[in-house]
Structure formats: C-alpha cells, structure tokens
Design an enzyme around this catalytic site. Structure first.
Site, short mmCIF file in Angstrom:
data_model
loop_
_atom_site.label_atom_id
_atom_site.label_comp_id
_atom_site.label_asym_id
_atom_site.label_seq_id
_atom_site.Cartn_x
_atom_site.Cartn_y
_atom_site.Cartn_z
N GLY A 1 0.77 -1.24 0.00
CA GLY A 1 0.00 0.00 0.00
C GLY A 1 0.80 1.29 0.00
CG ASP A 2 3.39 4.47 1.68
OD1 ASP A 2 3.52 5.09 0.60
OD2 ASP A 2 3.66 4.98 2.78
CG LEU A 3 5.54 -1.31 -2.28
CD1 LEU A 3 5.36 -2.34 -3.39
CD2 LEU A 3 6.64 -1.77 -1.32
CB SER A 4 6.97 5.85 -1.17
OG SER A 4 7.70 5.83 0.04
CG ASN B 1 7.90 3.58 3.01
OD1 ASN B 1 8.51 4.13 3.92
ND2 ASN B 1 6.62 3.78 2.79
#
Length: 360
Positions: free
Chosen positions: A214-217, A220
């Site tokens: 949900g947040d593979l930025s 991260n």
C-alpha cells in the site's frame, strides 16, 4: 479545545528509557530518523548492534488488531526471504507494547516496537539503474504473491477501504482541493479525478486482489550498492498501509514515487513493469488503467501533502517531498498523454524482458 497532536514526540531521553525498560537494551547512542506522522529512532546498544525504535501515532495505535497483523506480515515475509524488518520481543515476550507517555501535552497511548535494523539508503537517495528497477518490480510482485499465503483469523480487519490514501479513493481528493485555490494545478487535478472516475473506477472490480503493502514509495525501499554499479534491495519498510486491495496499486504507487527522484523519470515505468510481470501478469483492464492510477496517486500525494503541512508545518520538508518534482512530472505525463506514455512503458517492458531473457 484543540485535539491533542497524535504524533509521538518523545525526547531522546524518553526513547532511551522506553527501550531500556521494555527490551533490556543498554542504549549507547540514539538518533532520530525521518517519518511522516510516527516517530523513528535509530538505536545502538553497547555491543554495537543497531535497531529501529518505532513509535506509532496515538490514532493508529488504537487499531491494535491491525498493528498486530502488520507485525505478523513482516515476520511472515521475512521467513519467505523478503527483506523486511521484524519486531524484537520485549523482556516479557511481547512483539508490541502499548505505552502511555506524556510528550508535553498530556499522556497518550502509543504502540511501541523495536525493529531489526536493515542497512542501506533509500531509493530516493540512490542512483538506481534500470536493471535495479527491474529487480525491484520483481521483488514487489513477489511480496504481493507471498502475501496471498498469509493466514490469520483477523484478516478481515485489512479491509481498510476508508483509508484516504487508498487508490480507490482518488476521487476523495476533490474534498481537499480548496487548499489549492488560486493555483492553476487545481483544475489539472480536478480533470485527472474526473478521468479516474470515468475510466478506472468501473474496471476496479476486474483487478486482481490480495493483501498489498500500500505504500511502496522511494522512501520505504532501501538498497545497498553492489560492486558492479548496480544495487540490491536490502529492505522494504513501513507496513502501516497494509490493506486488502488490488495488486496493481502497488505497481502504480512504485512507478509514481520512483519517477520523482529519477534523472530519467520516463524510463522508470517500463523497467518496474517488466520486473513485476516476470512474477505477476497484469490483465487487460489493469494495463489500460495503469497510467491513470499513476496520475491519481500523484494527485493524492500533492494535495494531501499540502493538507498535512497545514496541520504539521514543523515537518514541512519531509511531507512535501513529492511537491518538488511531482508537479513537473504531472504536467509532463499529461503533455505526453495516456497513449504515448503507455506505448513507452509497454514497449520498454517488452524489450527489457527480451534482454533479461538473453542475459540469463
């Protein structure tokens, strides 16, 4: 009366005491690490071992079942060879501890975990190659595929469709656009939302679903350099957005964030896509919506970034990471248009697959 700020703001002294009391670790050195609305400390003990003390904000700390599943998922992925952090047990054997702490505005309860330390630098700060991006796409799809095997009686709590940042909630950005009054970007974002509603939303029911990060930025994902000029992924961090959603969301999120810092942003999509599809093929509807999902996430990041700065001005630099290059990339993508960008991504991906196949 104003609500208390949910962000933990422990002093280094408080963080040291919590670490020593809960984990019996003698802290030699403690330094702050960046975070959005949680608090992270890098802790080094007297033997030189490193850990990350993660203190969740008081709002999310209320969701103990969700936090327990995030901790379980990290451990499960680690056991399956994905480089994730794992939680260290407290002296009483708990993987997370709810602690009542006063950070200067009355006592609040925060979830505290001591996580293993993974070496490396964020993708945002690393000169990653397209080959690195192929491997990253492959790892991200492998992560999604592995999570399909995760079992727990509590999995239903990951049906978190109410999260503002969830990709299916791109239309909710509309409610925050007044923050941009007078900015020409406002009309551009409104137009993207309308396209998302008419083109993507009717097809979401056909997307492949499962548990996603949900947040593979780019903040991260951490990598370490190899001797040949490439990098290997040494860590996938921050599972606080873990949710049941569509796998392709993770791919779109990754493409969007990694484009931000990359010197050749238009070359990012094809390499990530090729790696992803070496593990998990997109179906026709997912391929057709990828461009608009990347745009949708970019709009979420630009607008919510501005909103959160109005709430937390002291963390402006970290929160507005996207804004620096995000606006330029949004205009560039729109200028090229859906057909041209997709043509490049899918052509690059197909070429990449052939090159990888030959090199194997």
């Amino acid at each position: 009366m104003m609500a208390a700020d949910p962000r933990p703001m422990l002093t280094p002294q408080q963080a040291t005491e919590v670490t020593q009391q809960l984990y019996g670790v003698t802290v030699r050195e403690i330094t702050t690490l960046p975070s959005y609305i949680d608090q992270n400390y890098l802790v080094e003990d007297k033997e030189g071992s490193k850990y990350v003390l993660k203190i969740m904000n008081s709002k999310e700390s209320e969701e103990t079942t969700v936090l327990g599943l995030q901790t379980h998922a990290m451990s499960f992925l680690h056991q399956h060879g994905i480089p994730t952090q794992t939680a260290m047990p407290t002296t009483t054997g708990q993987l997370m501890s709810m602690e009542e702490i006063d950070c200067g505005q009355g006592a609040q309860t925060y979830c505290v975990r001591l996580l293993t330390y993974l070496p490396g630098a964020t993708v945002a700060k690393s000169p990653v190659t397209t080959h690195d991006l192929y491997n990253l796409g492959k790892l991200a799809a492998t992560l999604n595929k592995t999570l399909l095997q995760l079992s727990s009686p509590n999995l239903d709590v990951l049906q978190r469709g109410n999260i503002l940042w969830d990709m299916q909630n791109v239309p909710l950005v509309e409610g925050y656009l007044s923050l941009m009054d007078g900015d020409p970007l406002q009309d551009v974002i409104r137009a993207v939302i309308q396209q998302f509603q008419s083109h993507v939303q009717p097809k979401i029911s056909n997307f492949q679903k499962g548990i996603i990060h949900g947040d593979l930025s780019d903040q991260n994902i951490i990598v370490t350099p190899l001797t040949n000029g490439h990098h290997e992924v040494s860590g996938i961090l921050d599972f606080s957005m873990l949710t049941i959603g569509c796998h392709v969301y993770d791919l779109a999120i990754m493409i969007m964030y990694i484009m931000l810092q990359n010197p050749s942003p238009m070359d990012v999509g094809g390499a990530l896509l090729a790696g992803w599809e070496s593990v998990m093929l997109l179906n026709d509807d997912e391929r057709d919506c990828l461009f608009l999902m990347v745009l949708g996430r970019l709009c979420q990041s630009l607008v919510y970034g501005r909103y959160n700065v109005s709430k937390y001005p002291d963390n402006k630099e970290y929160i507005l990471t996207t804004a620096k290059s995000g606006t330029l990339i949004l205009y560039k993508l729109l200028e090229l248009g859906k057909r041209e960008v997709e043509r490049k991504w899918f052509t690059d991906a197909s070429t990449f697959k052939q090159v990888i196949h030959v090199s194997l």
